[in-house]
Each structure stands twice: as C-alpha cells, then as structure tokens.
Design a protein around this motif. Structure first.
Motif, short mmCIF file in Angstrom:
data_model
loop_
_atom_site.label_atom_id
_atom_site.label_comp_id
_atom_site.label_asym_id
_atom_site.label_seq_id
_atom_site.Cartn_x
_atom_site.Cartn_y
_atom_site.Cartn_z
N THR A 29 52.64 91.84 22.47
CA THR A 29 51.74 90.91 23.14
C THR A 29 52.45 90.35 24.35
OG1 THR A 29 50.73 90.31 21.03
CG2 THR A 29 50.34 88.84 22.89
N ASN A 30 51.87 90.58 25.54
CA ASN A 30 52.45 90.09 26.79
C ASN A 30 53.87 90.60 26.98
OD1 ASN A 30 50.19 88.55 27.53
ND2 ASN A 30 50.81 86.94 26.10
N GLY A 31 54.11 91.83 26.51
CA GLY A 31 55.41 92.44 26.75
C GLY A 31 56.48 91.99 25.80
N VAL B 198 67.08 103.14 33.58
CA VAL B 198 65.96 102.44 34.21
C VAL B 198 65.24 101.73 33.08
CG1 VAL B 198 63.89 102.61 35.61
CG2 VAL B 198 65.75 104.22 35.98
N THR B 199 65.20 100.42 33.10
CA THR B 199 64.63 99.65 32.00
C THR B 199 63.33 98.96 32.43
OG1 THR B 199 65.79 97.57 32.53
CG2 THR B 199 66.97 99.19 31.20
N VAL B 200 62.56 98.56 31.43
CA VAL B 200 61.34 97.81 31.66
C VAL B 200 61.46 96.46 30.96
CG1 VAL B 200 58.83 97.73 31.38
CG2 VAL B 200 59.96 99.92 31.79
N SER B 201 61.25 95.38 31.70
CA SER B 201 61.23 94.03 31.14
C SER B 201 59.92 93.37 31.52
CB SER B 201 62.41 93.22 31.67
OG SER B 201 63.64 93.73 31.21
N PHE C 121 55.06 93.19 34.05
CA PHE C 121 56.19 94.07 33.79
C PHE C 121 56.90 94.48 35.09
CE2 PHE C 121 53.25 94.64 30.29
CZ PHE C 121 54.08 94.51 29.18
N PHE C 122 58.22 94.61 35.00
CA PHE C 122 59.00 95.07 36.14
C PHE C 122 60.12 95.98 35.67
CE2 PHE C 122 60.93 91.17 34.69
CZ PHE C 122 62.29 91.38 34.80
N LEU C 123 60.58 96.83 36.59
CA LEU C 123 61.63 97.81 36.29
C LEU C 123 62.95 97.34 36.88
CD1 LEU C 123 58.89 99.38 36.07
CD2 LEU C 123 60.14 101.42 36.75
N SER D 133 73.14 94.49 30.80
CA SER D 133 74.40 95.07 30.33
C SER D 133 74.96 96.11 31.28
CB SER D 133 74.18 95.71 28.95
OG SER D 133 73.21 96.75 29.02
N PHE D 134 74.43 96.18 32.52
CA PHE D 134 74.91 97.18 33.48
C PHE D 134 74.75 96.63 34.89
CE2 PHE D 134 70.50 97.98 32.29
CZ PHE D 134 69.86 97.94 33.51
N PRO D 135 75.52 97.16 35.85
CA PRO D 135 75.33 96.75 37.25
C PRO D 135 73.93 97.13 37.72
CG PRO D 135 77.41 97.92 36.98
CD PRO D 135 76.66 98.08 35.69
N ILE D 136 73.25 96.21 38.40
CA ILE D 136 71.88 96.42 38.84
C ILE D 136 71.86 96.79 40.33
CG2 ILE D 136 69.63 95.32 39.17
CD1 ILE D 136 70.31 93.51 36.81
N TYR D 137 71.12 97.87 40.65
CA TYR D 137 71.01 98.33 42.03
C TYR D 137 69.60 98.24 42.60
CZ TYR D 137 75.62 100.26 41.04
OH TYR D 137 76.93 100.40 40.67
N ALA D 138 68.59 98.21 41.72
CA ALA D 138 67.22 98.21 42.23
C ALA D 138 66.28 97.61 41.20
CB ALA D 138 66.77 99.64 42.56
N SER D 139 65.17 97.07 41.71
CA SER D 139 64.14 96.51 40.83
C SER D 139 62.80 96.59 41.55
CB SER D 139 64.47 95.05 40.47
OG SER D 139 63.49 94.51 39.61
N VAL D 140 61.72 96.75 40.79
CA VAL D 140 60.38 96.79 41.36
C VAL D 140 59.39 96.36 40.30
CG1 VAL D 140 59.99 99.23 40.75
CG2 VAL D 140 58.74 98.22 42.65
#
Length: 259
Positions: free
Chosen positions: A130-132, A72-75, A54-56, A41-48
């Motif tokens: 379970t498993n995120g 900063v979200t966690v998926s 899990f990733f940010l 729901s927002f422009p994405i500038y970075a991910s790790v």
C-alpha cells in the motif's frame, strides 16, 4: 574508619568516571536521520522519479572487488517519508551512472560508461503493498518473484526487447548525460569529449552527431525544446544550441551555435 573512608572515596571517583564516560558516549551518538532522508548501502550516481510516489536510485561500487553491489533500486515517497528500497535489479560488474525514463513510463535507460542497458517498469496490481510500503526483501538477486502477492507494487526487470548492453561509442567514451525528447522518439546523449549524439528510439541507432563543444569539456546536461527542434547542451562554462529539424526528404539537418 580510614579504610571505610578510602573505599567511599574510591567508589565516588569510580562513579564520576562512569558518569563522564556515559555522558561522552551520549554526546557521540548521532541523532536518527529525518524521515525525508535515507542512507543507501551504495554510492549513488543517479535518480529519477517514476511517478508521483515511486523513484529510482542507481549506483554501486563498480568491480566485485569493492564488495559493494551495483544496483538500480525502487523506493517510494509517501507522507513525507522516504522508504527503504522495495525492489532492486543488479547490474553485474558495472555501476550505473545515469538514468533516463522514457516518457511513456515503461522503459528506463541505464548508462554504463559508453554503453546502455534498458529496463522495463511493471505495476503489480496483485501486490499486498500500500503506497509503496511492504516487507518484500528489497535486494533479492532475482529479477522476478514467484508469488505476485509478495511482489512490490512497482517492479523493475531487464527488458527482453533490447540487448543486454548496447554500445553507443566505438571507443568506450563515457556517456555523461542522457535525456529523452518530449515525444520519446529520440534520446540525446552527451559524451565526456564534449560531443552530443542523437539516438533513435527504439532502434538505439545513432542518427545524428552534433559535433563537440569548442572547449572539449564533458557535456554535463542536455535540454530539449518542447517542439524538439532545438537542443541545448552544457559543457564547462559554455552552452551550445543545435537545431534538430527534418527537411522534406526526412533527412536531419543540423546547425550548431556555441556561446
């Protein structure tokens, strides 16, 4: 009879019109996104990646006037599917531009223009997930949740061990990339002016300034050698390498080469 014929023709034309309109709408309807893809729901500038599951994801709209929150979200990524954000940390009026995960997996450095903020990653062993995958409200404005069972398996909070913001450049020059050394003792940052600086961890004090690329173009990426003695930085069409070694007095020596 003529009247009945006219009504029949009119109904037939109406049916053709409705059929054509329905077919057109069906053609316009977009197919659902594949499970390995997800729109945020927002422009994405970075991910790790935090770990193998899990990733940010970081980004936002900047100023409040944009109406888009800075987060900063966690998926999670499980069985080939990308989940919706399971938790998020708001970053006030600043959109996060870069992310750097410390090798110990506990801290995440978030870059905001010429300053950084530090977040702590936590695992919740009491989580019902379970498993995120769970049904926790992912975009809560609070950094913590009262009931640990409803907390996601991985949570991210502001770190109390560090100031809310740490300025790394005196004149707010933008930091374009940030990369931890393999040992996690140093953080290399590349600036929009082509300069590279080495920041000590966890003091966050600038320990070395390696000068700027000849072109003056922004540093787009940095790579550490496994032994941490050489740093390679990229800017426009040039690559620069810098030696990062210690002498007997513990002082840093630096040499630069540009190609």
């Amino acid at each position: 009879l003529d009247r009945r014929v006219k009504i029949t023709i009119s109904e037939a034309k109406r049916g053709e019109y409705l059929y054509a309109r329905t077919s057109k709408m069906a053609r316009k309807k977009k197919p659902p996104p594949p499970p390995h893809s997800r729109k945020f729901s927002f422009p994405i500038y970075a991910s790790v990646f935090y770990d193998s599951v899990f990733f940010l994801v970081a980004g936002g709209g900047g100023k409040k006037s944009s109406g888009i929150r800075n987060l900063v979200t966690v998926s999670s990524f499980h069985d080939g599917c990308v989940s919706e954000p399971i938790t998020a940390a708001a970053t006030d009026d600043d959109a996060p531009q870069r992310l750097a995960l410390h090798p110990d997996g506990v801290f995440v450095v978030c870059v905001f223009g010429g300053s950084i903020g530090v977040f702590r990653m936590e695992r919740n062993l009491s989580s019902n997930s379970t498993n995120g995958l769970n049904h926790h409200n992912p975009l809560s404005r609070n950094d913590s949740t009262e009931d640990l069972r409803n907390r996601p398996e991985v949570n991210m909070i502001r770190s109390n061990e560090f100031p809310r913001r740490v300025a790394l450049t005196a004149d707010d020059r933008d930091v374009k990339c940030a990369v931890f050394s393999p040992s996690g003792r140093q953080l290399a940052i590349g600036l929009e002016t082509g300069e590279v600086k080495i920041v000590q961890w966890p003091s966050l004090e600038v320990d070395m300034e390696l000068g700027a690329h000849e072109s003056g173009a922004a540093v787009t990426d940095i790579a550490w050698s496994p032994d941490e003695r050489v740093i390679v930085s990229c800017a426009a069409e040039r690559i620069g390498s810098s030696n990062n070694s210690s002498n007997s007095n513990g002082q840093q020596q630096q040499q630069q080469q540009h190609q």
